[in-house]
Design a protein around this motif. Structure first.
Motif, short mmCIF file in Angstrom:
data_model
loop_
_atom_site.label_atom_id
_atom_site.label_comp_id
_atom_site.label_asym_id
_atom_site.label_seq_id
_atom_site.Cartn_x
_atom_site.Cartn_y
_atom_site.Cartn_z
N ILE A 162 56.84 58.19 18.04
CA ILE A 162 57.67 58.16 19.25
C ILE A 162 56.80 58.22 20.50
O ILE A 162 56.97 57.42 21.43
CB ILE A 162 58.68 59.32 19.23
CG1 ILE A 162 59.68 59.13 18.10
CG2 ILE A 162 59.39 59.44 20.58
CD1 ILE A 162 60.51 60.36 17.80
N HIS A 163 55.85 59.15 20.53
CA HIS A 163 55.01 59.30 21.72
C HIS A 163 53.88 58.28 21.78
O HIS A 163 53.07 58.32 22.72
CB HIS A 163 54.45 60.72 21.78
CG HIS A 163 55.50 61.75 22.07
ND1 HIS A 163 55.29 63.11 21.91
CD2 HIS A 163 56.78 61.62 22.50
CE1 HIS A 163 56.39 63.76 22.24
NE2 HIS A 163 57.31 62.87 22.60
N GLY A 164 53.81 57.39 20.79
CA GLY A 164 52.85 56.29 20.82
C GLY A 164 53.55 54.97 20.55
O GLY A 164 52.97 54.07 19.95
N SER A 165 54.80 54.86 21.01
CA SER A 165 55.63 53.71 20.65
C SER A 165 55.28 52.44 21.41
O SER A 165 55.78 51.37 21.06
CB SER A 165 57.11 54.05 20.86
OG SER A 165 57.33 54.53 22.18
N ALA A 166 54.45 52.56 22.43
CA ALA A 166 53.98 51.38 23.18
C ALA A 166 55.17 50.51 23.58
O ALA A 166 56.09 50.97 24.23
CB ALA A 166 52.94 50.62 22.38
N ARG A 167 55.19 49.24 23.14
CA ARG A 167 56.25 48.31 23.55
C ARG A 167 57.39 48.20 22.55
O ARG A 167 58.28 47.38 22.72
CB ARG A 167 55.65 46.93 23.80
CG ARG A 167 54.68 46.88 24.97
CD ARG A 167 54.11 45.49 25.18
NE ARG A 167 55.16 44.50 25.39
CZ ARG A 167 54.96 43.19 25.49
NH1 ARG A 167 53.73 42.73 25.38
NH2 ARG A 167 55.96 42.36 25.69
N ALA A 197 49.68 55.12 24.60
CA ALA A 197 50.40 53.87 24.82
C ALA A 197 51.88 54.16 24.61
O ALA A 197 52.36 54.22 23.47
CB ALA A 197 49.92 52.79 23.86
N PHE A 198 52.62 54.37 25.68
CA PHE A 198 53.97 54.92 25.60
C PHE A 198 54.77 54.35 26.77
O PHE A 198 54.58 54.74 27.91
CB PHE A 198 53.87 56.45 25.69
CG PHE A 198 55.16 57.21 25.54
CD1 PHE A 198 56.32 56.61 25.07
CD2 PHE A 198 55.20 58.56 25.85
CE1 PHE A 198 57.49 57.33 24.94
CE2 PHE A 198 56.37 59.30 25.71
CZ PHE A 198 57.52 58.67 25.26
N GLU A 199 55.68 53.40 26.47
CA GLU A 199 56.49 52.77 27.50
C GLU A 199 57.95 53.18 27.36
O GLU A 199 58.43 53.45 26.26
CB GLU A 199 56.38 51.24 27.42
CG GLU A 199 54.98 50.72 27.71
CD GLU A 199 54.92 49.20 27.75
OE1 GLU A 199 55.99 48.56 27.96
OE2 GLU A 199 53.83 48.65 27.56
N LEU A 200 58.65 53.22 28.48
CA LEU A 200 60.06 53.56 28.49
C LEU A 200 60.92 52.30 28.30
O LEU A 200 60.47 51.18 28.53
CB LEU A 200 60.43 54.25 29.79
CG LEU A 200 59.70 55.58 30.05
CD1 LEU A 200 60.09 56.13 31.42
CD2 LEU A 200 60.00 56.60 28.96
N ARG A 201 62.18 52.50 27.92
CA ARG A 201 63.06 51.38 27.65
C ARG A 201 63.29 50.52 28.89
O ARG A 201 63.54 49.32 28.77
CB ARG A 201 64.41 51.90 27.13
CG ARG A 201 65.27 50.81 26.52
CD ARG A 201 66.58 51.33 26.01
NE ARG A 201 67.55 51.52 27.10
CZ ARG A 201 68.83 51.82 26.90
NH1 ARG A 201 69.28 51.99 25.67
NH2 ARG A 201 69.64 51.98 27.92
N ALA A 202 63.20 51.11 30.06
CA ALA A 202 63.44 50.36 31.29
C ALA A 202 62.48 49.18 31.43
O ALA A 202 62.81 48.20 32.11
CB ALA A 202 63.31 51.29 32.50
N SER A 203 61.31 49.27 30.79
CA SER A 203 60.32 48.18 30.89
C SER A 203 60.42 47.22 29.70
O SER A 203 59.61 46.29 29.59
CB SER A 203 58.90 48.76 30.95
OG SER A 203 58.56 49.41 29.72
N LYS A 204 61.41 47.42 28.82
CA LYS A 204 61.54 46.61 27.61
C LYS A 204 62.84 45.81 27.66
O LYS A 204 63.69 46.02 28.52
CB LYS A 204 61.54 47.51 26.36
CG LYS A 204 60.33 48.44 26.25
CD LYS A 204 60.52 49.45 25.14
CE LYS A 204 59.37 50.44 25.08
NZ LYS A 204 59.57 51.49 24.05
#
Length: 457
Positions: free
Chosen positions: A383-388, A167-174
């Motif tokens: 970090i690699h599981g930072s989700a939202r 579960a790892f989302e990038l800042r562009a989706s936040k």
């Protein structure tokens, strides 16, 4: 890039997969280093040398800082991310250690006694026999900026990890939480664990900050002078201790300022007291050997017994109950600290359950805006599981209550924040920590926070 850098190993258990992609029309070379056998470390070497290396390594269990070296054999232990320059006319090579959910494996880079540009991948975590992703490498052509190289590396690694169940989302989706788009205030630098309601009321009356963080000191009565006892104190209740007073009353008195409260990912530093209706387990940290050797004095600070809620269902129920109690009192958000500890105290699956339960409970209690300041979370599992998760601290405290900052400390803090943000800015809005408006360094810290793109408080 006609001749990309090639990595190799003398071990037959390591395999290398090299692919080429176009990022924004630019041809880049990606290398995945994988293996199923799990010794303590693997030795690797590139097919050429490097003139400059910037490494981000864990100098404390929850924090990374930069180091510059001139060859890979000098990489500090617990290096989590590094950017390399083979020659003045070449592009950058970015190396990323990995927390791989499908294998339960977490890696870090370190130098090798073999010298030159030999280096090692140190491996920790459970061994479930599955193939593990040990290292992600990305090379970009000459003329590509360092910022783009770092960004593309994070984006391609995120794609790999999502494909492996992360579960790892990038800042562009936040988005930045609404409250944090305005300035705020935090009690820590001013009052430490001695904070009391009247301190917040005085600040609110004089300045009316849009949001205020009630940091450590409201949950349990502790003394920072008895630090080992403090760091192993367990949470006794969801709301404030009796001598602090009623949170619900304080929330009303502070209006229109919104109140956030501090806690750790495991409740309080030492976890949760037993016999509160949740299954708990007494644990001591299990330290990766490379981390133990990298910062032995810091490891000693956190050594000892902790009592943590255990099991996915009980962790989820605990967080649902905790945040429901806070929301009922009128709390609008939280600062979630100490996030490196559960992964050292529990198996990786339960440590991931803590982060997942915290996020779900925050959504239910505080809304989809997710008003959470994440802190002490610069580990690969987090970090690699930072989700939202959208906002996270990217350095150690710039100062501590009662401790004065000199010019070297100010410069060091901004340097650490800037280099860590180079790595993390594609994942988070980077929080460069609170600042003191009454000190000589207020202006430079304020400018740095404005440049950071993170919250200002």
């Amino acid at each position: 890039m006609e001749n990309p850098v090639k990595l190799a190993s003398k071990s037959d258990a390591v395999c290398f997969q090299q692919k080429r992609y176009k990022c924004d029309g630019v041809l880049v070379s990606e290398t995945l280093v994988k293996g199923s056998a799990r010794p303590a470390s693997y030795s690797l070497f590139p097919d050429r040398g490097f003139e400059a290396v910037l490494a981000l390594h864990r100098h404390k269990p929850p924090w990374t800082r930069p180091a510059t070296v001139d060859q890979l054999s000098s990489l500090p232990r617990e290096t989590l991310w590094a950017v390399l320059k083979p020659s003045p006319s070449a592009g950058f090579l970015v190396l990323s250690a990995v927390a791989d959910p499908s294998s339960g494996c977490c890696t870090a880079l370190q130098g090798s006694d073999s010298g030159l540009d030999n280096f090692e991948i140190a491996i920790s975590g459970a061994d479930n026999g599955k193939e593990a992703l040990f290292l992600h490498a990305l090379e970009v052509p000459a003329g590509t900026s360092l910022a783009l190289a770092a960004a593309w590396s994070v984006c391609l690694l995120q794609r790999q990890l999502v494909g492996r169940g992360r579960a790892f989302e990038l800042r562009a989706s936040k988005s930045m939480p609404t409250a944090m788009r305005r300035w705020g205030w935090c009690s820590w630098d001013a009052y430490g664990v001695q904070v009391r309601p009247e301190n917040l009321l005085q600040v609110a009356k004089r300045f009316q900050p849009p949001w205020m963080v009630l940091d450590d000191g409201w949950q349990e009565q502790v003394s920072s002078e008895k630090w080992r006892e403090w760091l192993h104190t367990q949470q006794s209740a969801f709301l404030a201790h009796a001598q602090f007073g009623d949170l619900k009353v304080l929330v009303k008195q502070l209006q229109p300022s919104e109140l956030f409260v501090w806690h750790t990912l495991q409740g309080y530093w030492g976890g949760v007291r037993p016999n509160r209706g949740y299954i708990t387990q007494v644990s001591r940290p299990v330290w990766p050997e490379a981390l133990r050797r990298a910062c032995p004095s810091e490891v000693d600070v956190w050594d000892g017994n902790f009592n943590l809620v255990k099991g996915k269902s009980d962790i989820a129920r605990y967080y649902s109950d905790f945040y429901a109690a806070l929301a009922f009192a009128g709390i609008k958000g939280v600062k979630c600290d100490g996030q490196f500890l559960p992964e050292l105290l529990l198996m990786s699956e339960d440590s991931v359950a803590y982060a997942s339960a915290q996020e779900r409970a925050a959504l239910e209690a505080f809304g989809k805006d997710l008003p959470v300041l994440h802190c002490m979370a610069l580990t690969l599992w987090r970090i690699h599981g930072s989700a939202r998760a959208s906002v996270t601290r990217v350095s150690d405290d710039h100062a501590y209550p009662g401790v004065e900052e000199d010019a070297a400390a100010v410069a060091r803090h901004i340097w650490h924040c800037g280099t860590n943000s180079l790595w993390l800015r594609e994942i988070f809005f980077c929080d460069w920590d609170m600042l003191r408006t009454s000190e000589w360094h207020a202006n430079i810290h304020s400018v740095a926070r404005a440049v950071s793109g993170g919250p200002l408080y």
